[in-house]
Write a protein that holds these residues in place. Structure first.
Motif, short mmCIF file in Angstrom:
data_model
loop_
_atom_site.label_atom_id
_atom_site.label_comp_id
_atom_site.label_asym_id
_atom_site.label_seq_id
_atom_site.Cartn_x
_atom_site.Cartn_y
_atom_site.Cartn_z
N ILE A 32 -36.49 7.63 90.13
CA ILE A 32 -36.35 7.79 88.90
C ILE A 32 -37.96 8.10 88.24
O ILE A 32 -38.62 9.30 87.43
CB ILE A 32 -36.23 6.88 88.47
N LYS A 34 -40.35 8.95 90.03
CA LYS A 34 -41.41 10.34 90.34
C LYS A 34 -40.43 11.88 89.79
O LYS A 34 -41.48 12.42 89.84
CB LYS A 34 -41.12 10.76 92.10
N TYR A 35 -39.09 11.34 89.45
CA TYR A 35 -38.42 12.33 88.73
C TYR A 35 -39.46 12.76 86.82
O TYR A 35 -40.18 13.53 87.03
CB TYR A 35 -37.13 12.05 88.44
N ASN A 36 -39.45 11.57 86.41
CA ASN A 36 -40.33 11.85 85.35
C ASN A 36 -41.11 11.84 85.51
O ASN A 36 -41.91 12.50 84.41
CB ASN A 36 -40.38 10.38 84.49
N ALA A 47 -38.99 19.24 89.40
CA ALA A 47 -37.88 18.63 89.11
C ALA A 47 -36.69 18.70 89.00
O ALA A 47 -36.15 18.00 89.54
CB ALA A 47 -38.40 18.91 87.33
N GLU A 48 -36.63 19.78 89.15
CA GLU A 48 -34.78 20.51 89.94
C GLU A 48 -35.56 20.52 90.97
O GLU A 48 -34.48 19.80 92.10
CB GLU A 48 -35.14 22.05 89.84
N LEU A 50 -36.06 17.61 92.76
CA LEU A 50 -36.40 15.93 92.80
C LEU A 50 -34.67 15.61 92.32
O LEU A 50 -34.11 14.17 92.26
CB LEU A 50 -37.28 15.46 92.67
N LEU A 51 -34.06 16.13 91.74
CA LEU A 51 -33.21 15.99 91.12
C LEU A 51 -31.83 15.94 91.69
O LEU A 51 -31.50 14.61 91.74
CB LEU A 51 -32.12 17.25 89.54
N GLU A 53 -31.79 14.91 94.62
CA GLU A 53 -32.36 13.80 95.25
C GLU A 53 -31.84 12.39 94.34
O GLU A 53 -31.82 10.96 94.46
CB GLU A 53 -33.98 13.62 95.92
N THR A 54 -32.67 12.23 93.44
CA THR A 54 -32.48 10.97 92.30
C THR A 54 -31.05 11.24 92.11
O THR A 54 -30.51 9.55 92.28
CB THR A 54 -33.40 11.39 91.18
N VAL A 79 -31.25 11.33 83.58
CA VAL A 79 -31.84 12.34 84.23
C VAL A 79 -31.92 13.31 83.95
O VAL A 79 -32.17 14.77 83.84
CB VAL A 79 -32.06 11.84 85.87
N LEU A 83 -34.48 16.83 81.97
CA LEU A 83 -34.47 18.10 82.61
C LEU A 83 -34.30 19.25 81.38
O LEU A 83 -35.03 20.59 81.58
CB LEU A 83 -34.19 19.42 83.81
#
Length: 90
Positions: A32, A34-36, A47-48, A50-51, A53-54, A79, A83
């Motif tokens: 989370i 990393k995504y943030n 972000a797309e 990593l989404l 994966e998260t 999350v 995005l």
């Protein structure tokens, strides 16, 4: 410290499970973060990427009993909402 053999075993197994559960929770938090970071940098492509994966990490934690279903759903919704917000801003 317990005296009975089964109680001693429970202490050992509880400690092992606690370690495993803590690692899984940490994995979710790291994903989370990393995504943030990608969201804060306004990097939509990353972000797309990593989404999924998260989401997968959160789902695995829920399946393993680390998070309850509603908690996992709330994390996933947060999350996705982040995005959507940066996509709408562009």
């Amino acid at each position: 410290m317990p005296n009975i053999k089964s109680a001693k075993k429970r202490v050992i197994t509880s400690a092992k499970r606690n370690e495993i559960n803590t690692a899984k929770k940490s994995r979710v938090r790291t994903a989370i973060k990393k995504y943030n970071a990608a969201i804060d940098a306004k990097d939509v492509a990353l972000a797309e990427k990593l989404l999924p994966e998260t989401m997968s990490v959160i789902d695995c934690a829920m399946k393993d009993g680390i998070y309850k279903a509603n908690t996992a759903a709330r994390k996933k919704a947060t999350v996705c909402r982040a995005l959507d917000a940066i996509k709408a801003a562009k």
